[in-house]
Design a protein around this motif. Sequence first.
Motif, short mmCIF file in Angstrom:
data_model
loop_
_atom_site.label_atom_id
_atom_site.label_comp_id
_atom_site.label_asym_id
_atom_site.label_seq_id
_atom_site.Cartn_x
_atom_site.Cartn_y
_atom_site.Cartn_z
N LYS A 108 1.61 -4.82 17.26
CA LYS A 108 2.54 -3.81 16.75
C LYS A 108 3.86 -4.47 16.39
CE LYS A 108 4.46 0.68 17.50
NZ LYS A 108 3.77 1.93 17.33
N VAL B 46 2.04 -1.83 1.89
CA VAL B 46 1.79 -0.40 2.10
C VAL B 46 0.64 0.01 1.19
CG1 VAL B 46 4.06 0.28 2.92
CG2 VAL B 46 3.66 0.14 0.49
N ARG B 47 -0.11 1.02 1.59
CA ARG B 47 -1.31 1.40 0.86
C ARG B 47 -1.28 2.85 0.39
NH1 ARG B 47 -4.81 -2.59 1.33
NH2 ARG B 47 -4.64 -4.02 3.07
N GLY C 14 4.09 -1.32 11.98
CA GLY C 14 2.82 -1.79 11.46
C GLY C 14 2.21 -2.84 12.35
N ARG C 15 1.33 -3.65 11.75
CA ARG C 15 0.67 -4.71 12.50
C ARG C 15 0.68 -5.99 11.68
NH1 ARG C 15 -4.68 -5.25 10.77
NH2 ARG C 15 -5.31 -3.63 9.35
N GLN D 26 1.21 -5.10 7.81
CA GLN D 26 0.48 -3.95 7.26
C GLN D 26 1.18 -2.69 7.79
OE1 GLN D 26 -2.45 -4.22 5.28
NE2 GLN D 26 -2.04 -6.42 5.26
N THR E 282 2.12 0.97 8.76
CA THR E 282 1.42 2.21 9.09
C THR E 282 2.35 3.41 9.11
OG1 THR E 282 1.68 1.73 11.45
CG2 THR E 282 -0.40 1.06 10.41
N GLU E 283 3.63 3.19 9.39
CA GLU E 283 4.62 4.26 9.40
C GLU E 283 5.94 3.72 8.88
OE1 GLU E 283 5.01 6.45 13.03
OE2 GLU E 283 2.95 6.06 13.60
N ASN F 271 2.35 9.49 9.68
CA ASN F 271 1.17 8.64 9.86
C ASN F 271 0.20 8.83 8.71
OD1 ASN F 271 0.00 11.08 10.38
ND2 ASN F 271 -0.55 10.65 12.49
N ASP G 196 -1.49 11.29 7.68
CA ASP G 196 -2.65 12.13 7.94
C ASP G 196 -2.11 13.55 8.15
OD1 ASP G 196 -5.42 12.13 10.34
OD2 ASP G 196 -5.06 13.26 8.52
#
Length: 146
Positions: free
Chosen positions: A7, A59-60, A81-82, A102, A104-105, A131, A133
Amino acid sequence: MNGTLNKVMLIGFLGDDIKMHYFDGGNCIGRFQLATNEVYINKTTNEKITSTEWHNLVVRNKAAELCEKYLSKGDKIYVEGRIKSRQWQSEDGSTKHTTEIQVTEFTFLTTKKDSENNKQIPAADVAKNTNFDPENNVLPINDLPF
């Protein structure tokens, strides 16, 4: 403890605008560099030293599109992210390596586009600390997290 943790949490400034790559099927990724600074005093000269570290962020999909729409060079952002390392073959046949975050938030802290327009980003368009989702992100108002 058997588990592991990968993280990263960063607050920094964009080094350039988001570079987007689109794929067949509608997916996309955005890449950008984030600068973080460390400031310290040299004890022998009492000189204030600023050291900058550059991080490669990825970012994706929807997150990439939001970043491209609202962020530009110099904007301040918080990301989680990671760490991910990868390698590839370049056109000259040599093996290249990179380490990326990568994402994630994220939360936009300051944006030039926002201050230029003197208006806030619509809350319906961008959620802070999302997140990505939305189905799992909506809780009833009276639902306490404890």
